[in-house]
Design a protein around this motif. Structure first.
Motif, mmCIF file in Angstrom:
data_model
loop_
_atom_site.group_PDB
_atom_site.id
_atom_site.type_symbol
_atom_site.label_atom_id
_atom_site.label_comp_id
_atom_site.label_asym_id
_atom_site.label_seq_id
_atom_site.Cartn_x
_atom_site.Cartn_y
_atom_site.Cartn_z
ATOM 1 N N SER A 1 0.828 -1.212 0.000
ATOM 2 C CA SER A 1 0.000 0.000 0.000
ATOM 3 C C SER A 1 0.857 1.254 0.000
ATOM 4 N N GLY A 2 0.420 2.274 -0.748
ATOM 5 C CA GLY A 2 1.156 3.525 -0.797
ATOM 6 C C GLY A 2 0.416 4.584 -1.601
ATOM 7 N N TYR A 3 1.178 5.449 -2.227
ATOM 8 C CA TYR A 3 0.602 6.607 -2.912
ATOM 9 C C TYR A 3 1.268 6.787 -4.272
ATOM 10 N N ALA A 4 0.474 7.158 -5.276
ATOM 11 C CA ALA A 4 1.012 7.377 -6.620
ATOM 12 C C ALA A 4 0.095 8.318 -7.392
ATOM 13 N N VAL B 1 -5.882 7.040 -16.879
ATOM 14 C CA VAL B 1 -4.726 6.276 -17.353
ATOM 15 C C VAL B 1 -3.507 7.186 -17.290
ATOM 16 N N TYR B 2 -2.552 6.839 -16.433
ATOM 17 C CA TYR B 2 -1.385 7.681 -16.179
ATOM 18 C C TYR B 2 -0.093 6.955 -16.552
ATOM 19 N N PRO B 3 0.898 7.685 -16.999
ATOM 20 C CA PRO B 3 2.237 7.091 -17.098
ATOM 21 C C PRO B 3 2.788 6.913 -15.688
ATOM 22 N N PHE B 4 3.345 5.749 -15.411
ATOM 23 C CA PHE B 4 3.890 5.545 -14.072
ATOM 24 C C PHE B 4 5.103 6.442 -13.858
ATOM 25 N N GLN B 5 5.166 7.085 -12.676
ATOM 26 C CA GLN B 5 6.291 7.947 -12.331
ATOM 27 C C GLN B 5 7.020 7.449 -11.085
ATOM 28 N N LYS B 6 6.288 7.378 -9.987
ATOM 29 C CA LYS B 6 6.911 6.957 -8.734
ATOM 30 C C LYS B 6 5.851 6.453 -7.776
ATOM 31 N N PHE B 7 6.221 5.442 -7.016
ATOM 32 C CA PHE B 7 5.341 4.905 -5.986
ATOM 33 C C PHE B 7 5.965 5.196 -4.629
#
Length: 220
Positions: free
Chosen positions: A71-74, A169-175
């Motif tokens: 679990s986290g934030y993105a 729909v997002y490009p992944f950047q950081k989790f």
């Protein structure tokens, strides 16, 4: 003439309002090139936001081929977000999960099926009783192949439901990994009121819908 002036005034007002709501930092996240997360020990990683991460973490951990769900934030623009900050809806982030999985056992395409099949895909800015941009649905891609899979499945679902699908729909950047007490929350707090009334029923609905995807010890 007064009517015309009123319409012009309203148009200007709404245009100003729309501009005020546009966050250039958030737009930069949406427009960025995706970050590719390399395989590690043969395991891949995928990222999804689908309402409360307590629920989503447990759903993915029930799936064959998934080693771990974190679990986290993105999806936002704030560095090192905390749960309290995320809950304000001002960090740009959504509660999300990092899925560590074996691509030889379960495909990214199947993980997307799990994603759409375990939520109310038409609910905007939330899932169930949880409302706000921090609970919005986002599905992250790391390359064009993943983006195509997501968009094709999203379009097919929209057609079958004859409805607009809420997931962005997002490009992944950081989790950003969430606080320790959020990890495995559902498993560790089975008597929590939210877990009993929201998370577990959502997990059980998923299990009933996709029995063929479940780990052996989850088939009960």
């Amino acid at each position: 003439m007064k009517k015309l002036l009123s319409i012009i005034a309203l148009t200007v007002l709404f245009n100003c309002h729309n501009q005020a709501q546009t966050n250039p930092k958030q737009q930069a996240v949406i427009d960025a090139e995706p970050v590719v997360v390399p395989l590690k020990d043969g395991k891949a990683r995928a990222y999804f936001a689908s309402g409360c991460f307590w629920c989503v973490e447990a759903i993915y951990e029930s799936v064959k081929g998934v080693e771990e769900s974190i679990s986290g934030y993105a999806g936002g623009f704030t560095e090192n977000p905390t749960y309290e900050q995320s809950n304000t809806g001002r960090t740009g982030h959504a509660e999300a999960v990092e899925i560590i999985y074996d691509p030889e056992v379960v495909s990214f395409s199947t993980l997307v099926d799990v994603y759409f099949g375990s939520q109310n895909p038409t609910q905007v800015n939330g899932q169930g009783p949880d409302h706000g941009s921090q609970y919005r649905s986002i599905i992250f891609y790391q390359n064009e192949e993943q983006k195509k899979i997501i968009e094709e499945k999203k379009a097919a679902l929209s057609k079958s439901l004859d409805a607009t699908i809420a997931a962005e729909v997002y490009p992944f950047q950081k989790f950003w990994v969430g606080e320790d007490y959020h990890q495995n929350y559902e498993r560790r707090n089975p008597n929590n009121g939210y877990i009993r009334n929201v998370s577990i029923p959502r997990l059980n609905r998923f299990k009933a819908k996709f029995p063929e995807l479940l780990k052996d010890d989850e088939k009960h």
